[in-house]
Design a protein around this motif. Structure first.
Motif, mmCIF file in Angstrom:
data_model
loop_
_atom_site.group_PDB
_atom_site.id
_atom_site.type_symbol
_atom_site.label_atom_id
_atom_site.label_comp_id
_atom_site.label_asym_id
_atom_site.label_seq_id
_atom_site.Cartn_x
_atom_site.Cartn_y
_atom_site.Cartn_z
ATOM 1 N N ALA A 60 -2.227 -16.091 -22.710
ATOM 2 C CA ALA A 60 -0.801 -16.094 -22.365
ATOM 3 C C ALA A 60 -0.394 -14.821 -21.637
ATOM 4 O O ALA A 60 0.565 -14.827 -20.856
ATOM 5 C CB ALA A 60 0.043 -16.273 -23.622
ATOM 6 N N LEU A 61 -1.099 -13.725 -21.872
ATOM 7 C CA LEU A 61 -0.798 -12.490 -21.150
ATOM 8 C C LEU A 61 -1.013 -12.666 -19.650
ATOM 9 O O LEU A 61 -0.356 -12.011 -18.837
ATOM 10 C CB LEU A 61 -1.669 -11.345 -21.668
ATOM 11 C CG LEU A 61 -1.247 -10.736 -23.002
ATOM 12 C CD1 LEU A 61 -2.354 -9.850 -23.550
ATOM 13 C CD2 LEU A 61 0.043 -9.939 -22.849
ATOM 14 N N ASP A 62 -1.932 -13.554 -19.281
ATOM 15 C CA ASP A 62 -2.186 -13.818 -17.865
ATOM 16 C C ASP A 62 -1.157 -14.772 -17.272
ATOM 17 O O ASP A 62 -0.895 -14.733 -16.068
ATOM 18 C CB ASP A 62 -3.589 -14.419 -17.684
ATOM 19 C CG ASP A 62 -4.686 -13.432 -18.045
ATOM 20 O OD1 ASP A 62 -4.516 -12.237 -17.760
ATOM 21 O OD2 ASP A 62 -5.704 -13.864 -18.626
ATOM 22 N N ALA A 63 -0.580 -15.636 -18.109
ATOM 23 C CA ALA A 63 0.401 -16.615 -17.625
ATOM 24 C C ALA A 63 1.448 -16.840 -18.707
ATOM 25 O O ALA A 63 1.484 -17.898 -19.343
ATOM 26 C CB ALA A 63 -0.287 -17.923 -17.251
ATOM 27 N N PRO A 64 2.315 -15.841 -18.954
ATOM 28 C CA PRO A 64 3.309 -15.973 -20.021
ATOM 29 C C PRO A 64 4.372 -17.009 -19.680
ATOM 30 O O PRO A 64 4.551 -17.385 -18.517
ATOM 31 C CB PRO A 64 3.920 -14.571 -20.103
ATOM 32 C CG PRO A 64 3.713 -14.002 -18.733
ATOM 33 C CD PRO A 64 2.405 -14.565 -18.255
#
Length: 208
Positions: A60-64
């Motif tokens: 999720a840090l890459d695509a929050p």
């Protein structure tokens, strides 16, 4: 994992800050503030909320999840400042110059009935709408329902954004908007909610 420490935790903290999730200082310690920041990311991304940086959180840090300021629907300038309380996702978002500055984990009213010592039965509602910070207490305000840490009041019913030692993943307050005590200290220190600041509250309270 909560309780851990080291460069891996520091890297997680840096990535959370890059995503505008308030985590305090990058100190390599997975304490309460890092847990709160991970909870905010989990909420924004629609993940189960436990504050643990597992593989889903790293992804999720890459695509929050999207966090889009609500200035227009509140009649505010698109490039202005405001604080947005997203009841549906239980997030508090500080917006500066129309862009997200910080995202905090929060806990709002439960929408359940409770007994008030002077008013009788009440509903623990965090009202939706557009408000302004009208008064504040730089200290602990001893209310009838318990202490409020450094509150910023935005509603005539005594509803405030305030610090609390307990900010769970779900709605838990009598109507106020809780953030961690450390987050509230940062809100004061960084001038994120001065008197007169617009506060926009949207969404429906999720079921616990």
């Amino acid at each position: 994992m909560p309780g851990g420490r080291g460069e891996g935790v520091a890297q997680l903290q840096r990535r959370l800050r890059q995503g505008h999730y308030w985590v305090g200082a990058v100190d390599g310690r997975y304490g309460g503030l890092t847990t709160q920041a991970v909870m905010a990311l989990e909420k924004a991304s629609g993940l189960p909320v436990d504050g643990v940086a597992d593989a889903a959180v790293v992804q999720a840090l890459d695509a929050p999840g999207p966090i889009v300021p609500r200035a227009a629907e509140a009649g505010l300038a698109a490039d202005g400042d405001h604080v947005w309380v997203d009841k549906a996702r239980q997030l508090l978002v500080v917006v500066r110059d129309g862009a997200v500055l910080w995202v905090f984990n929060t806990s709002t009213g439960t929408d359940e009935e409770y007994w008030h010592p002077t008013s009788g039965w009440q509903v623990a509602d965090t009202p939706t709408g557009r408000f302004d910070v009208t008064w504040q207490v730089d200290g602990t305000s001893d209310g009838e329902l318990g202490p409020l840490y450094r509150p910023k009041f935005f509603h005539s019913a005594g509803i405030a954004v305030h610090g609390s030692p307990s900010v769970p993943a779900v709605p838990a307050s009598h109507g106020c908007v809780r953030v961690s005590n450390a987050a509230m200290d940062a809100i004061w220190a960084e001038g994120l909610m001065p008197l007169g600041s617009p506060v926009v509250v949207t969404g429906e309270t999720p079921s616990n």
